[in-house]
Design an enzyme around this catalytic site. Structure first.
Site, PDB file in Angstrom:
ATOM      1  N   GLU A 208      -7.697 -44.286 -48.970  1.00  0.00           N
ATOM      2  CA  GLU A 208      -7.629 -44.224 -50.283  1.00  0.00           C
ATOM      3  C   GLU A 208      -8.218 -42.956 -50.689  1.00  0.00           C
ATOM      4  O   GLU A 208      -7.994 -42.068 -51.412  1.00  0.00           O
ATOM      5  CB  GLU A 208      -7.908 -45.264 -51.092  1.00  0.00           C
ATOM      6  CG  GLU A 208      -6.895 -46.362 -51.096  1.00  0.00           C
ATOM      7  CD  GLU A 208      -7.076 -47.304 -49.871  1.00  0.00           C
ATOM      8  OE1 GLU A 208      -8.107 -47.259 -49.187  1.00  0.00           O
ATOM      9  OE2 GLU A 208      -6.225 -48.164 -49.690  1.00  0.00           O
TER      10      GLU A 208
ATOM     11  N   HIS B  78      -6.719 -57.893 -56.390  1.00  0.00           N
ATOM     12  CA  HIS B  78      -5.637 -57.354 -56.325  1.00  0.00           C
ATOM     13  C   HIS B  78      -4.858 -57.654 -57.835  1.00  0.00           C
ATOM     14  O   HIS B  78      -3.811 -57.422 -58.312  1.00  0.00           O
ATOM     15  CB  HIS B  78      -4.262 -57.737 -55.605  1.00  0.00           C
ATOM     16  CG  HIS B  78      -4.641 -57.412 -54.113  1.00  0.00           C
ATOM     17  ND1 HIS B  78      -5.402 -57.963 -53.301  1.00  0.00           N
ATOM     18  CD2 HIS B  78      -4.175 -56.260 -53.323  1.00  0.00           C
ATOM     19  CE1 HIS B  78      -5.583 -57.250 -51.994  1.00  0.00           C
ATOM     20  NE2 HIS B  78      -4.741 -56.328 -52.225  1.00  0.00           N
TER      21      HIS B  78
END
Lengths: 330, 335
Positions: A60, A129
Site C-alpha cells: 500500500e 475492514h
C-alpha cells in the site's frame, strides 16, 4: 431515466476519464484482471490495456507513493486502496507526502492524485475492514476528502475529483455499491458542495455517505407518523467543507442533528457542530445532537454490528429529543 | 575522463562543500533556526550521479539533501534564501532546509521522512515509462532508509515493472548515532537487490571517477529497459548528524581516518598527478567558488521574510485541469 448502481456509476466515470485523458491511469491490488475487490474497475483492462490498468503487489505504501510521484510529473493516477483500513500501511505517503508537498514546496508542485477506497460497516467484515476513518483524513491540511451517498453523486464527484489538481481521497461506502438510482449516461460533474436531499422546516439533519439514506428513512417516518418536516443535508465533501448551505438550513430550522457512521469521539460531527454553533448561535433553539457509532471497533456478530450502526430508530429518537428541547426554548 | 569533465565534477564538489561550510556558519548564529544536515564528505556521490542527468530526469532526495539539489542545478541564492526562511527561497520560506524542491531542474524534493522519497521515485519512473520517454529517475537515500518498509516495497514494484529508476543508497555509516553495523546485519546493502531480482553494485562513494563510471553503466541499464539498479555508495558523514551534534558515538580517530579519504582531497590528488594541475590552480578554483557562495548567502540575507498574508496560501491549486469529458461506449456484451 435508467437506474444504475453506485458500482456501475463509478465504473462509468472511470471509463469516461480513461477515454478523455491519456494521463489517467489506475493501479491497485487485484484491480485489473479481477476487477478490484471493490468490483468497480471491471472492463478497464480490456478497454484500455495493461499499461494504464495495473495490478500491484500488496504494497500500500508503494501504491500511494507511486501515485504521488507520478502525479508530481503530470500524470493523473487513480489509485485504489481495497479498504480504507489500509491507510495504516500507506499513511506516511498520505500524511507526509501527498498532503504536505504543495504547501511545503511553496505551491510549485501540483498533485492530481485520486485515492479511491471503500469504508463502512454493516456487511460482517469485522474490525479491520469496516472502519469510517474520514475524520483522520479531514484533519490533515492538504487533502480533499469526498464521500458520495448515491450513484448519481458518485459519478459526478469522481469526475470532478479526477479533474482536481490536488490529492483527493474518494471514499465509497461498501453498503452503497448495489444501491441504484437515476444516473444520466452522459458525463457531468458535481462540485464539492453540500446538497439538500430533502427539504423541511422543523429540523436539519447534517449527514454524509451511507447515513444519508438512513436519515432520509427517518425523515420519511417522522413525516408520516408525526407530521415533522426534517431537512436532510448531505455534506458530500468534508474538505473543502462548504458550510454555507448547512448554515442556511440551520438558520431556517433553528436546530440540528448530526448523523455519521464513524464513532462519536473525535468524529467529523464535532467539527460540524463547532462551525454550526459559531455561525448560527442566535438562531439555535436547542443543543446540537450527534447520532454516531459507540467508541469501540466495529464488532462482527450480526446483532452487535447492527446495534453498533446508527439507524432509523436512533436518528428518530435524537430528532424527537432535539425538537423537545427546541420547543422548551421557544 | 577528459580534464574539463573532471574539473566540472571537482567544481561541483567544492561548491557543495563551500555551501555546507556556510550553512554551518549560518547555523552557528541560529539564522537557520532548526537542524541543518550537511553533506560534507559525501559530495562525490551527488556530483558524480547528477552529472549524467538532464532537467527532464528526476531525483528524490533526503533530509541531507543540499548536495543533491545543488548538483541538480539549484540556484544557490534561492537555496540560502529557503534555509533562512525568506520569501525568495525555493519554497517561499515554507519548506526550509529539509524540503527544497525545484521541478524546473527535475528535483522532486528533499524529504524529511527517512525513506519517504523512494516510492515517489518509483511513481515518477512509472510516469516516464507510461509516456514512453527515455528519461530516468534517481532516488537518493541513506543506509538508515534501507531498513524502512518503503525501500522494500519500492524496489519490488520498480523491479516487476522494469522501471527506469536508480536507487542510490548513500551508506554513510550512521543513522543519527547508530552505526550501520548495529542496524543492519549484512556487509553490503547492495546485496538486497538480489531479493528483488535487480542489479546491485557496491561503489566507493568517495571516489568521483568510480561514482561517475558506475552511474553511467546504471543509466545505460535503466534507460534501455533492463530494470532498476541499486547502487550502494560507501561513504562517510564527516560532519555530525546536524550542526551541534556532540558525536559521542564515534571517536576522533575514526573521523580523522576518513578525512584522509575526503572525496575532494582525492579528486585534487588525481587532478595534480594525472592532469598537471598545480596546488595554486586548485586554490584559485576553491577561492573563486567560495567567493560566489558567500555572495549568494549575503544576497539571500537581504531578502524579505514571507508575507504573513501568505500563511495559508499554496495549500491547494484552486484551478481544475482543462479536460473535456467524453463518453465511452462499451462493446456489446460487456459491462
Amino acid at each position: 431515466m435508467r437506474k444504475i448502481s453506485m458500482r456501475e456509476a463509478v465504473n462509468e466515470a472511470l471509463h469516461i476519464a480513461f477515454n478523455s485523458d491519456s494521463n489517467v491511469f489506475t493501479m491497485g491490488e487485484d484491480i485489473a484482471v479481477y476487477g478490484g475487490q471493490l468490483r468497480c474497475s471491471y472492463d478497464l483492462l480490456d478497454n484500455f490495456g495493461p499499461e494504464r490498468v495495473r495490478d500491484t503487489p500488496i504494497s500500500e505504501m508503494a501504491i500511494v507513493g507511486a501515485g504521488v510521484g507520478a502525479s508530481m510529473i503530470g500524470k493523473r493516477p487513480v489509485v485504489e486502496l481495497s479498504y480504507i483500513d489500509f491507510i495504516g500501511t500507506s499513511f506516511d505517503q498520505i500524511l507526509n507526502q501527498a498532503a504536505k508537498m504543495r504547501y511545503m514546496y511553496g505551491g510549485h508542485v501540483n498533485m492530481p492524485l485520486v485515492i479511491r477506497t471503500q469504508c463502512g460497516a454493516g456487511l460482517g467484515n469485522g474490525a479491520q475492514h469496516s472502519q469510517s476513518l474520514e475524520a483522520i483524513l479531514a484533519h490533515i491540511p492538504g487533502i480533499r476528502v469526498v464521500m458520495p451517498s448515491n450513484a448519481y453523486d458518485a459519478k459526478g464527484l469522481l469526475l470532478h475529483a479526477i479533474r482536481d489538481n490536488n490529492p483527493v481521497v474518494f471514499i465509497e461506502h461498501k453498503a452503497l455499491y448495489k444501491v441504484k438510482c437515476e444516473v444520466p449516461e452522459e458525463p457531468y460533474e458535481i462540485e464539492y458542495t453540500p446538497d439538500v436531499k430533502r427539504t423541511g422546516k422543523d429540523l436539519t439533519i447534517v449527514t454524509y455517505s451511507a447515513m444519508v439514506n438512513r436519515s432520509l428513512e427517518a425523515a420519511e417516518l417522522l413525516q408520516k407518523e408525526h407530521g415533522i418536516e426534517v431537512e436532510v443535508v448531505d455534506v458530500r465533501a468534508l474538505e473543502p467543507l462548504d458550510m454555507e448551505p448547512i448554515i442556511r438550513s440551520v438558520k431556517k430550522t433553528n436546530c440540528a442533528v448530526i448523523v455519521h457512521e464513524a464513532c462519536e469521539k473525535g468524529g467529523f460531527g464535532g467539527e460540524l457542530i463547532a462551525q454550526i454553533q459559531q455561525h448560527t448561535f442566535k438562531s439555535l433553539k436547542a443543543p446540537i445532537l450527534r447520532v454516531a457509532a459507540p467508541n469501540v471497533p466495529v464488532p462482527f456478530a450480526v446483532n452487535l454490528e447492527m446495534s453498533y450502526l446508527p439507524d432509523k430508530t436512533k436518528i428518530t429518537k435524537a430528532v424527537m429529543t432535539c425538537l423537545e428541547n427546541k420547543k422548551a426554548n421557544a | 575522463m577528459n580534464k574539463e569533465k573532471l574539473l566540472d565534477l571537482y567544481r561541483m564538489m567544492v561548491q557543495i562543500r563551500e555551501f555546507e561550510n556556510e550553512c554551518i556558519e549560518l547555523a552557528k548564529s541560529n539564522a537557520t533556526r532548526a537542524a541543518v544536515h550537511t553533506y560534507i564528505g559525501e559530495e562525490a556521490i551527488a556530483a558524480g550521479v547528477c552529472a549524467h542527468m538532464s532537467n527532464q530526469d528526476y531525483i528524490t532526495s533526503t533530509h541531507r539533501g543540499h548536495g543533491h539539489c545543488i548538483a541538480k542545478g539549484a540556484d544557490l541564492e534561492k537555496m540560502f534564501a529557503e534555509l533562512l526562511g525568506r520569501e525568495g527561497g525555493y519554497c517561499k520560506g515554507k519548506g526550509g532546509s529539509m524540503h527544497i524542491a525545484d521541478l524546473a531542474t527535475g528535483n522532486l524534493g528533499a524529504n524529511g521522512i527517512v525513506g519517504g522519497g523512494i516510492p515517489l521515485a518509483v511513481g515518477a519512473a512509472l510516469g516516464i515509462q507510461l509516456d514512453n520517454k527515455k528519461n530516468f529517475v534517481v532516488s537518493f537515500f541513506g543506509d538508515g532508509a534501507a531498513n524502512e518498509g518503503s525501500f522494500h516495497e519500492a524496489l519490488n514494484m520498480a523491479s516487476i515493472w522494469s522501471l527506469p529508476v536508480i536507487f542510490v543508497c548513500e551508506n554513510n555509516e550512521y543513522g543519527i548515532s547508530t552505526h550501520v553495523s548495529k542496524s543492519t546485519n549484512i556487509q553490503n546493502i547492495a546485496i538486497r537487490a538480489m531479493s528483488y531480482g535487480i542489479k546491485g553494485v557496491v561503489v566507493d562513494g568517495n571516489n568521483i571517477l568510480e561514482v561517475y563510471e558506475e552511474t553511467r553503466k546504471a543509466v545505460d541499464d535503466v534507460v534501455s529497459g533492463q530494470g532498476p539498479v541499486l547502487l550502494e555508495m560507501k561513504t562517510y558523514r564527516m560532519s555530525g548528524h546536524y550542526f551541534g551534534d556532540n558525536q559521542n558515538y564515534r571517536t576522533k580517530d575514526e573521523v580523522n581516518q576518513w578525512k584522509e579519504k575526503d572525496p575532494i582531497l582525492r579528486c585534487e590528488q588525481i587532478l595534480q598527478k594525472e592532469y598537471d594541475l598545480t596546488e595554486e590552480d586548485l586554490l584559485t578554483i576553491r577561492k573563486n567558488i567560495r567567493t560566489e557562495v558567500l555572495a549568494a548567502s549575503e544576497k539571500a540575507k537581504l531578502q524579505p521574510e514571507p508575507m504573513i498574508e501568505d500563511l495559508t496560501g499554496d495549500l491547494f491549486d484552486q484551478k481544475f485541469a482543462d479536460i473535456e469529458w467524453k463518453s465511452f461506449v462499451k462493446a456489446q456484451g460487456k459491462g
